[in-house]
Design a protein around this motif. Structure first.
Motif, PDB file in Angstrom:
ATOM      1  N   VAL A  58      49.875   4.069  -6.933  1.00 16.28           N
ATOM      2  CA  VAL A  58      49.714   2.622  -6.783  1.00 16.28           C
ATOM      3  C   VAL A  58      48.847   2.423  -5.543  1.00 16.28           C
ATOM      4  O   VAL A  58      49.300   2.582  -4.413  1.00 16.28           O
ATOM      5  N   ASN A  59      47.599   2.091  -5.798  1.00 16.20           N
ATOM      6  CA  ASN A  59      46.562   2.122  -4.770  1.00 16.20           C
ATOM      7  C   ASN A  59      46.526   0.819  -3.968  1.00 16.20           C
ATOM      8  O   ASN A  59      46.095  -0.212  -4.500  1.00 16.20           O
ATOM      9  N   PRO A  60      46.918   0.839  -2.710  1.00 19.79           N
ATOM     10  CA  PRO A  60      46.958  -0.414  -1.950  1.00 19.79           C
ATOM     11  C   PRO A  60      45.594  -1.061  -1.751  1.00 19.79           C
ATOM     12  O   PRO A  60      45.508  -2.278  -1.576  1.00 19.79           O
ATOM     13  N   LEU A  61      44.512  -0.274  -1.823  1.00 13.73           N
ATOM     14  CA  LEU A  61      43.182  -0.827  -1.569  1.00 13.73           C
ATOM     15  C   LEU A  61      42.743  -1.830  -2.622  1.00 13.73           C
ATOM     16  O   LEU A  61      41.871  -2.660  -2.362  1.00 13.73           O
ATOM     17  N   GLN A  62      43.332  -1.771  -3.815  1.00 14.94           N
ATOM     18  CA  GLN A  62      42.876  -2.669  -4.883  1.00 14.94           C
ATOM     19  C   GLN A  62      43.754  -3.904  -5.043  1.00 14.94           C
ATOM     20  O   GLN A  62      43.555  -4.690  -5.966  1.00 14.94           O
ATOM     21  N   PHE A  63      44.708  -4.078  -4.138  1.00  9.08           N
ATOM     22  CA  PHE A  63      45.564  -5.260  -4.160  1.00  9.08           C
ATOM     23  C   PHE A  63      45.175  -6.197  -3.029  1.00  9.08           C
ATOM     24  O   PHE A  63      44.974  -5.759  -1.888  1.00  9.08           O
ATOM     25  N   GLY A  64      45.096  -7.489  -3.336  1.00  2.89           N
ATOM     26  CA  GLY A  64      44.857  -8.495  -2.311  1.00  2.89           C
ATOM     27  C   GLY A  64      46.123  -8.770  -1.512  1.00  2.89           C
ATOM     28  O   GLY A  64      47.220  -8.349  -1.882  1.00  2.89           O
ATOM     29  N   PRO A  65      45.999  -9.516  -0.405  1.00  8.01           N
ATOM     30  CA  PRO A  65      47.150  -9.759   0.480  1.00  8.01           C
ATOM     31  C   PRO A  65      48.292 -10.518  -0.173  1.00  8.01           C
ATOM     32  O   PRO A  65      49.443 -10.374   0.238  1.00  8.01           O
ATOM     33  N   ASN A  66      48.020 -11.321  -1.177  1.00 10.11           N
ATOM     34  CA  ASN A  66      49.084 -12.094  -1.822  1.00 10.11           C
ATOM     35  C   ASN A  66      49.371 -11.609  -3.240  1.00 10.11           C
ATOM     36  O   ASN A  66      49.952 -12.339  -4.048  1.00 10.11           O
ATOM     37  N   GLU A  67      48.984 -10.376  -3.538  1.00  9.64           N
ATOM     38  CA  GLU A  67      49.205  -9.829  -4.876  1.00  9.64           C
ATOM     39  C   GLU A  67      50.499  -9.015  -4.913  1.00  9.64           C
ATOM     40  O   GLU A  67      51.297  -9.045  -3.982  1.00  9.64           O
ATOM     41  N   ASP A  68      50.685  -8.286  -6.020  1.00  9.27           N
ATOM     42  CA  ASP A  68      52.017  -7.729  -6.305  1.00  9.27           C
ATOM     43  C   ASP A  68      52.164  -6.254  -5.955  1.00  9.27           C
ATOM     44  O   ASP A  68      52.910  -5.531  -6.615  1.00  9.27           O
ATOM     45  N   TYR A  69      51.503  -5.789  -4.883  1.00 10.32           N
ATOM     46  CA  TYR A  69      51.599  -4.373  -4.532  1.00 10.32           C
ATOM     47  C   TYR A  69      53.051  -3.941  -4.307  1.00 10.32           C
ATOM     48  O   TYR A  69      53.491  -2.919  -4.838  1.00 10.32           O
ATOM     49  N   ASP A  70      53.786  -4.704  -3.532  1.00  5.20           N
ATOM     50  CA  ASP A  70      55.152  -4.305  -3.194  1.00  5.20           C
ATOM     51  C   ASP A  70      56.088  -4.317  -4.394  1.00  5.20           C
ATOM     52  O   ASP A  70      57.002  -3.497  -4.482  1.00  5.20           O
ATOM     53  N   ARG A  71      55.879  -5.236  -5.320  1.00  7.58           N
ATOM     54  CA  ARG A  71      56.796  -5.321  -6.458  1.00  7.58           C
ATOM     55  C   ARG A  71      56.249  -4.651  -7.717  1.00  7.58           C
ATOM     56  O   ARG A  71      56.903  -4.680  -8.766  1.00  7.58           O
ATOM     57  N   TYR A  72      55.072  -4.036  -7.612  1.00  7.84           N
ATOM     58  CA  TYR A  72      54.531  -3.365  -8.784  1.00  7.84           C
ATOM     59  C   TYR A  72      55.545  -2.330  -9.279  1.00  7.84           C
ATOM     60  O   TYR A  72      56.091  -1.555  -8.491  1.00  7.84           O
ATOM     61  N   PRO A  73      55.843  -2.296 -10.592  1.00 10.36           N
ATOM     62  CA  PRO A  73      56.922  -1.421 -11.077  1.00 10.36           C
ATOM     63  C   PRO A  73      56.614   0.057 -10.877  1.00 10.36           C
ATOM     64  O   PRO A  73      55.503   0.519 -11.123  1.00 10.36           O
ATOM     65  N   ARG A  74      57.638   0.783 -10.420  1.00 11.81           N
ATOM     66  CA  ARG A  74      57.497   2.210 -10.160  1.00 11.81           C
ATOM     67  C   ARG A  74      58.733   2.928 -10.705  1.00 11.81           C
ATOM     68  O   ARG A  74      59.855   2.501 -10.454  1.00 11.81           O
ATOM     69  N   ASP A  75      58.526   4.030 -11.421  1.00 15.50           N
ATOM     70  CA  ASP A  75      59.643   4.813 -11.957  1.00 15.50           C
ATOM     71  C   ASP A  75      59.132   6.196 -12.326  1.00 15.50           C
ATOM     72  O   ASP A  75      58.768   6.451 -13.475  1.00 15.50           O
ATOM     73  N   LEU A  76      59.099   7.088 -11.348  1.00 16.86           N
ATOM     74  CA  LEU A  76      58.515   8.412 -11.571  1.00 16.86           C
ATOM     75  C   LEU A  76      59.282   9.202 -12.618  1.00 16.86           C
ATOM     76  O   LEU A  76      58.665   9.885 -13.450  1.00 16.86           O
ATOM     77  N   GLU A  77      60.604   9.150 -12.598  1.00 18.37           N
ATOM     78  CA  GLU A  77      61.375   9.944 -13.558  1.00 18.37           C
ATOM     79  C   GLU A  77      61.054   9.530 -14.988  1.00 18.37           C
ATOM     80  O   GLU A  77      60.896  10.377 -15.873  1.00 18.37           O
ATOM     81  N   ARG A  78      60.953   8.235 -15.221  1.00 15.42           N
ATOM     82  CA  ARG A  78      60.573   7.725 -16.540  1.00 15.42           C
ATOM     83  C   ARG A  78      59.156   8.171 -16.893  1.00 15.42           C
ATOM     84  O   ARG A  78      58.882   8.603 -18.019  1.00 15.42           O
ATOM     85  N   ASP A  79      58.249   8.088 -15.918  1.00 14.16           N
ATOM     86  CA  ASP A  79      56.853   8.474 -16.152  1.00 14.16           C
ATOM     87  C   ASP A  79      56.734   9.953 -16.506  1.00 14.16           C
ATOM     88  O   ASP A  79      55.912  10.335 -17.355  1.00 14.16           O
ATOM     89  N   LYS A  80      57.533  10.785 -15.866  1.00 20.06           N
ATOM     90  CA  LYS A  80      57.482  12.224 -16.129  1.00 20.06           C
ATOM     91  C   LYS A  80      57.820  12.532 -17.585  1.00 20.06           C
ATOM     92  O   LYS A  80      57.160  13.354 -18.231  1.00 20.06           O
TER      93      LYS A  80
END
Length: 287
Positions: A58-80
């Motif tokens: 989840v690349n912080p450089l492509q998110f603006g200051p008021n975008e959803d970087y912090d809440r972007y969904p993350r689940d490595l075990e599911r992704d694996k």
């Protein structure tokens, strides 16, 4: 068995070994929270190469200051699980500190193509995308890289970067994968309430209506955009960011859709705090 590698030095060592063995290497860059769209990219890479690397970052450089970087969904075990079932050999899962140990002073930026659509709505977004994709290409040095056409502008921008900088990688654009009701698969769909999810199908429906209108002979882009906007606005929760019709892949404004060129109808629509994109690429034989 699939492996997860978290450091640049380790993935480089592994890739060097595989390349010396003569293997064709593919990369599927993602931000994780994988769905069937990502799965289709991995499956295509599996069919066309010897080693499939899926990057999850989840690349912080492509998110603006008021975008959803912090809440972007993350689940490595599911992704694996999804990545392994689809045929991935390696997951590259670096931390932000691994990719950006200090604030970067060097960026990769594609001009002109990024002045439209999401580049206009999200200033700096594509600079972040091209910078991180360039880094991934340098780290993994894939022969092929697979990208979904749901973000067709991203595909065009990355292809331009590869051509301009003579990067030795072939970009493979892949079709949009949709739910049964037409909604384009996206990791952000998880944000939608049930009512928003129901109304979000208006994006796909409006693209299908546009295709019908073109078939009926309405090819002036202003008329088409007005019709598409009016159709989307029948859903009370939909708030339009943009409706555009441009040449593709050059992404230049056009006044009419012609049988001798390729165009894209591109949409971005908000449902409360969730921004969804979709598009339809009109090929020469469809006009």
């Amino acid at each position: 068995m699939m492996e997860v590698i978290t450091t640049i030095s380790e993935i480089r060592t592994r890739i060097t070994k595989e390349r010396k063995a003569g293997k064709v290497i593919s990369l599927v860059p993602t931000m994780g929270y994988l769905h069937r769209g990502h799965q289709s990219l991995i499956e295509k890479a599996r069919a066309e190469s010897d080693l499939v690397v899926v990057s999850i970052f989840v690349n912080p450089l492509q998110f603006g200051p008021n975008e959803d970087y912090d809440r972007y969904p993350r689940d490595l075990e599911r992704d694996k699980v999804i990545a392994e079932v689809a045929g991935a050999d390696l997951i590259f899962f670096p931390s932000v500190n691994e990719m950006y140990p200090v604030k970067p002073k060097t960026y990769v930026e594609v001009n002109e193509l990024t002045n439209q659509l999401c580049g206009k709505s999200r200033p700096g977004h594509f600079r972040g995308v091209t910078t991180v994709v360039s880094k991934l290409f340098h780290i993994i040095q894939p022969d092929f890289a697979y990208f979904g056409l749901k973000d067709a502008q991203q595909v065009a921008v990355i292809q331009q970067m590869v051509e301009d900088l003579n990067m030795p990688v072939t970009i493979v654009p892949c079709p949009i994968v949709r739910e049964e009701d037409g909604l384009a698969l996206s990791s952000r769909n998880v944000y939608l309430t049930s009512e928003e999810r129901s109304q979000a199908t208006i994006l796909y429906q409006s693209l299908q209506k546009a295709k019908e209108w073109i078939g009926e002979g309405i090819t002036e882009t202003k008329k088409l955009k007005d019709r598409i906007r009016n159709f989307i606005e029948t859903q009370p929760l939909a708030r339009i960011d943009y409706v555009e019709i441009l040449s593709f892949p050059s992404l230049e404004p056009v006044t009419e859709i012609h049988s001798t060129s390729q165009a894209i109808i591109a949409l971005a629509v908000w449902f409360d705090k969730t921004r969804l994109i979709d598009n339809l690429i009109i090929n020469q034989n469809e006009v």
